[in-house]
Every structure is written in structure tokens, then in C-alpha cells.
Write a protein that holds these residues in place. Structure first.
Motif, PDB file in Angstrom:
ATOM      1  N   GLU A 121      30.483 -25.918 -11.471  1.00 16.88           N
ATOM      2  CA  GLU A 121      29.856 -27.232 -11.497  1.00 16.88           C
ATOM      3  C   GLU A 121      29.821 -27.852 -10.098  1.00 16.88           C
ATOM      4  OE1 GLU A 121      32.292 -26.227 -13.531  1.00 16.88           O
ATOM      5  OE2 GLU A 121      31.314 -26.162 -15.477  1.00 16.88           O
ATOM      6  N   GLU A 122      30.941 -27.778  -9.375  1.00 17.92           N
ATOM      7  CA  GLU A 122      30.986 -28.312  -8.017  1.00 17.92           C
ATOM      8  C   GLU A 122      30.104 -27.503  -7.074  1.00 17.92           C
ATOM      9  OE1 GLU A 122      35.479 -30.201  -8.235  1.00 17.92           O
ATOM     10  OE2 GLU A 122      35.175 -28.327  -7.171  1.00 17.92           O
ATOM     11  N   GLY A 123      30.040 -26.209  -7.318  1.00 21.18           N
ATOM     12  CA  GLY A 123      29.169 -25.364  -6.512  1.00 21.18           C
ATOM     13  C   GLY A 123      27.703 -25.723  -6.681  1.00 21.18           C
ATOM     14  N   LEU A 124      27.311 -26.042  -7.907  1.00 21.43           N
ATOM     15  CA  LEU A 124      25.925 -26.452  -8.145  1.00 21.43           C
ATOM     16  C   LEU A 124      25.594 -27.729  -7.385  1.00 21.43           C
ATOM     17  CD1 LEU A 124      25.445 -25.827 -11.985  1.00 21.43           C
ATOM     18  CD2 LEU A 124      24.379 -24.579 -10.116  1.00 21.43           C
ATOM     19  N   GLU A 125      26.571 -28.620  -7.278  1.00 24.16           N
ATOM     20  CA  GLU A 125      26.346 -29.902  -6.599  1.00 24.16           C
ATOM     21  C   GLU A 125      25.968 -29.719  -5.134  1.00 24.16           C
ATOM     22  OE1 GLU A 125      26.027 -32.803  -8.173  1.00 24.16           O
ATOM     23  OE2 GLU A 125      26.394 -31.629  -9.973  1.00 24.16           O
ATOM     24  N   TYR A 127      24.461 -21.103 -17.953  1.00 26.38           N
ATOM     25  CA  TYR A 127      25.689 -20.522 -17.402  1.00 26.38           C
ATOM     26  C   TYR A 127      26.792 -20.481 -18.463  1.00 26.38           C
ATOM     27  CZ  TYR A 127      30.256 -20.569 -15.228  1.00 26.38           C
ATOM     28  OH  TYR A 127      31.572 -20.318 -14.959  1.00 26.38           O
ATOM     29  N   GLU A 128      26.992 -21.605 -19.161  1.00 25.11           N
ATOM     30  CA  GLU A 128      28.045 -21.673 -20.183  1.00 25.11           C
ATOM     31  C   GLU A 128      27.781 -20.699 -21.326  1.00 25.11           C
ATOM     32  OE1 GLU A 128      28.110 -25.853 -21.026  1.00 25.11           O
ATOM     33  OE2 GLU A 128      29.204 -26.322 -19.179  1.00 25.11           O
ATOM     34  N   SER A 129      26.523 -20.522 -21.690  1.00 23.95           N
ATOM     35  CA  SER A 129      26.168 -19.551 -22.729  1.00 23.95           C
ATOM     36  C   SER A 129      26.519 -18.137 -22.278  1.00 23.95           C
ATOM     37  CB  SER A 129      24.673 -19.662 -23.040  1.00 23.95           C
ATOM     38  OG  SER A 129      24.272 -18.665 -23.929  1.00 23.95           O
ATOM     39  N   THR A 144      21.212 -29.828 -16.374  1.00 21.21           N
ATOM     40  CA  THR A 144      21.788 -29.575 -17.699  1.00 21.21           C
ATOM     41  C   THR A 144      21.397 -28.194 -18.219  1.00 21.21           C
ATOM     42  OG1 THR A 144      21.804 -31.931 -18.210  1.00 21.21           O
ATOM     43  CG2 THR A 144      21.868 -30.418 -20.083  1.00 21.21           C
ATOM     44  N   LYS A 145      20.132 -27.820 -18.067  1.00 18.95           N
ATOM     45  CA  LYS A 145      19.663 -26.504 -18.548  1.00 18.95           C
ATOM     46  C   LYS A 145      20.362 -25.365 -17.814  1.00 18.95           C
ATOM     47  CE  LYS A 145      16.664 -27.879 -21.541  1.00 18.95           C
ATOM     48  NZ  LYS A 145      16.988 -27.825 -22.939  1.00 18.95           N
ATOM     49  N   ILE A 146      20.536 -25.508 -16.497  1.00 20.14           N
ATOM     50  CA  ILE A 146      21.215 -24.458 -15.723  1.00 20.14           C
ATOM     51  C   ILE A 146      22.666 -24.325 -16.196  1.00 20.14           C
ATOM     52  CG2 ILE A 146      22.104 -23.847 -13.422  1.00 20.14           C
ATOM     53  CD1 ILE A 146      19.127 -23.256 -13.682  1.00 20.14           C
ATOM     54  N   LEU A 147      23.366 -25.453 -16.354  1.00 21.06           N
ATOM     55  CA  LEU A 147      24.758 -25.407 -16.810  1.00 21.06           C
ATOM     56  C   LEU A 147      24.877 -24.837 -18.222  1.00 21.06           C
ATOM     57  CD1 LEU A 147      26.248 -28.690 -15.326  1.00 21.06           C
ATOM     58  CD2 LEU A 147      26.917 -26.344 -14.776  1.00 21.06           C
TER      59      LEU A 147
END
Length: 137
Positions: free
Chosen positions: A32-36, A107-109, A101-104
Motif C-alpha cells: 500500500e505504501e509502495g503504491l503511494e 493485488y489482494e485477490s 481501489t481496483k489495483i489494491l
């Protein structure tokens, strides 16, 4: 943004433009922090393009480096959004939040499937921009 490098590729008479943002930084504590790290660049690309065009379509892909816990093998996997239409009147903040949100979720899936791959870093984000002329009626 000093730890990012942006490259641009054009194709098909400038109807498709690919922006690649590479991370020059390897230390990203969490996915999550990396995406930021990348979002300001994604926002800048979309803002600049929306100033030149009334509408366009775009797709965002995050490439992440993952490692197998057992044998240390590394592999890159991409997480992408569907093609999204952006109009001049579109709320860019809402659009960026939806893409994030879609990217996360993607990733979570992937992580939830129990593949044994462990996230190491986001290597690159690609923003594919497609010039779009809607048919008026």
C-alpha cells in the motif's frame, strides 16, 4: 518524485501513448505504501493529458516483484485496471481513488489465492492513454 523516472512511448500516429514510471527506490515497507510512491505521477499524467484533450481513455498497470518463500525465485506480475474513460468534467480525485481501489483489490485477490508469492516491491507503473473521440448524436 526524485526517485522516479518517467519514459514515454508513442504509437499509431499518437493515438496511443504509454507512460512508464519506474521506481529507482527499492525500500517500500508495504504494498500500500509502495503504491503511494507512484500516485502523484499517475495524477500528473492524467491532469496534463486532460488539459489537452476533452476526453480520452486510459488503463493503469502496476508491475510488482514477488518472491517465492521456499526457493527465493523472483517473478514480476502485473495488476491492471480496465480501460477507463476520462472526460473534462470527470472528477479526477474520484477517478484516481477508483483506480487505486481496483489495483489494491486485484493485488489482494492475487495474495488471497495462496500462491506462496510474497510481495517485494512495485517496479513500475504503466499508464496507457488512448485518444478517444466519442460519437455525438
Amino acid at each position: 518524485m526524485s526517485n522516479l523516472r518517467i519514459t514515454v512511448k508513442r504509437a499509431l500516429r499518437d493515438s496511443v501513448i504509454e507512460f512508464s514510471v519506474y521506481s529507482l527506490e527499492t525500500l517500500m515497507p508495504t504494498p500500500e505504501e509502495g503504491l503511494e510512491v507512484f500516485w502523484p505521477s499517475v495524477r500528473m499524467i492524467l491532469d496534463q493529458f486532460s488539459q489537452r484533450r476533452n476526453c480520452f481513455k486510459f488503463q493503469v498497470t502496476f508491475d510488482g516483484v514477488f518472491q517465492k518463500h521456499i526457493n527465493g525465485e523472483e517473478q514480476t506480475f502485473g495488476f491492471k485496471t480496465r480501460s477507463t474513460t476520462c472526460l473534462r468534467s470527470t472528477n479526477k480525485n474520484e477517478l484516481i481513488n477508483n483506480v487505486r481501489t481496483k489495483i489494491l483489490e486485484s493485488y489482494e485477490s492475487f495474495q488471497g489465492m495462496g500462491s506462496g508469492w510474497i510481495w517485494r516491491q512495485w517496479r513500475m507503473v504503466k499508464v496507457l492513454v488512448i485518444k478517444y473521440n466519442p460519437v455525438s448524436g
